[in-house]
Enzyme design. Structure first.
Site, PDB file in Angstrom:
ATOM      1  N   LYS A 193      -0.436  -7.002   5.751  1.00 15.40           N
ATOM      2  CA  LYS A 193      -1.889  -7.359   6.154  1.00 15.40           C
ATOM      3  C   LYS A 193      -2.529  -5.948   6.352  1.00 15.40           C
ATOM      4  CE  LYS A 193      -0.126 -11.074   9.687  1.00 15.40           C
ATOM      5  NZ  LYS A 193       0.040 -11.294  10.900  1.00 15.40           N
ATOM      6  N   PHE A 250      -6.141 -16.259  20.623  1.00 13.57           N
ATOM      7  CA  PHE A 250      -6.355 -15.109  19.653  1.00 13.57           C
ATOM      8  C   PHE A 250      -6.814 -15.264  18.142  1.00 13.57           C
ATOM      9  CE2 PHE A 250      -1.961 -16.928  19.205  1.00 13.57           C
ATOM     10  CZ  PHE A 250      -2.115 -17.295  17.767  1.00 13.57           C
ATOM     11  N   ARG A 293      11.236 -14.806   7.099  1.00 13.14           N
ATOM     12  CA  ARG A 293      10.794 -14.570   8.438  1.00 13.14           C
ATOM     13  C   ARG A 293      11.807 -13.476   9.029  1.00 13.14           C
ATOM     14  NH1 ARG A 293       6.201 -16.826  10.532  1.00 13.14           N
ATOM     15  NH2 ARG A 293       7.265 -16.439  12.554  1.00 13.14           N
ATOM     16  N   THR A 312       7.259 -11.888  15.868  1.00 15.39           N
ATOM     17  CA  THR A 312       5.849 -11.596  15.967  1.00 15.39           C
ATOM     18  C   THR A 312       5.383 -10.531  16.702  1.00 15.39           C
ATOM     19  OG1 THR A 312       5.684 -14.068  15.847  1.00 15.39           O
ATOM     20  CG2 THR A 312       3.588 -13.004  16.388  1.00 15.39           C
ATOM     21  N   ARG A 366       8.472  -5.614  10.669  1.00 22.32           N
ATOM     22  CA  ARG A 366       7.572  -5.241  12.054  1.00 22.32           C
ATOM     23  C   ARG A 366       8.150  -4.399  13.144  1.00 22.32           C
ATOM     24  NH1 ARG A 366       6.112 -11.715  12.634  1.00 22.32           N
ATOM     25  NH2 ARG A 366       4.113 -11.868  11.441  1.00 22.32           N
ATOM     26  N   ASN A 405       0.675  -6.708  13.136  1.00 20.65           N
ATOM     27  CA  ASN A 405       2.307  -6.521  12.907  1.00 20.65           C
ATOM     28  C   ASN A 405       2.453  -6.651  11.304  1.00 20.65           C
ATOM     29  OD1 ASN A 405       1.416  -9.159  12.272  1.00 20.65           O
ATOM     30  ND2 ASN A 405       2.509 -10.421  13.772  1.00 20.65           N
ATOM     31  N   HIS A 422       2.626 -11.078   7.002  1.00 22.27           N
ATOM     32  CA  HIS A 422       2.633 -12.678   7.156  1.00 22.27           C
ATOM     33  C   HIS A 422       3.989 -13.178   6.801  1.00 22.27           C
ATOM     34  CE1 HIS A 422       1.265 -16.904   7.854  1.00 22.27           C
ATOM     35  NE2 HIS A 422       1.661 -17.008   6.510  1.00 22.27           N
TER      36      HIS A 422
END
Ligand code: UDP
Ligand code: MG
Length: 137
Positions: free
Chosen positions: A9, A57, A85, A91, A102, A112, A115
């Site tokens: 990100k 959000f 994941r 998250t 993260r 964070n 994705h």
């Protein structure tokens, strides 16, 4: 073999830690079967996160995802969806386990760093959103 979809990100790309995250991905046994650096428009981010359109959000998330370049990837591995994941972590980086991306790199609940698809159905929507079948090698 299973495929999943990943994004590095804007917060991570801005901090020049793409290479560090790719090293973790490869070290964990994923094969990068597609990868590119792109800048999303806000509309493209809205389409990608369509499932969240009713969430409070959503608007902020789409602005953040469009504020700078991202790196999008398709990853392949046995159990790729669950394993990616797990490597990403929770998250909210504050709740993420030690050793996760993260935990190490995430800045906040929104920023964070990465994705990952949350199900086979999501991966089937997300991979073709960015890659044609010819680009998965
Ligand atoms: N997000 C946020 N606030 C929240 C929940 C999520 O800003 O309360 C952002 C965050 O960047 C997250 C993304 O929206 O990664 C998508 O949320 P989701 O619940 O799908 O989390 P993920 O699957 O990324 O862990
Ligand atoms: Mg999600």
């Amino acid at each position: 073999m299973e495929k999943t979809f990943a994004i590095i990100k804007p917060d991570a790309v801005e901090r020049n830690i793409v290479g560090k995250i790719l090293t973790k991905i490869e070290s964990a046994g994923f094969t990068i079967v597609a990868m590119k650096r792109i800048r999303l428009t806000r509309e493209q981010a809205m389409g990608f996160y369509y499932v969240h359109k009713e969430r409070p959000f959503y608007a902020d998330l789409c602005s953040y995802m469009a504020r700078g370049p991202v790196v999008v990837l398709a990853l392949e591995k046995e159990n790729a969806i669950a394993d990616w994941r797990a490597l990403m972590g929770a998250t909210n980086p504050a709740n993420a386990d030690e050793g996760t991306i993260r935990k190490e790199f995430g800045v906040s609940l929104e920023e964070n760093s990465v994705h990952g698809s949350d199900s086979p159905e999501s991966a089937l929507y997300e991979i073709p959103y960015f890659f044609s079948s010819l680009e998965l090698v």
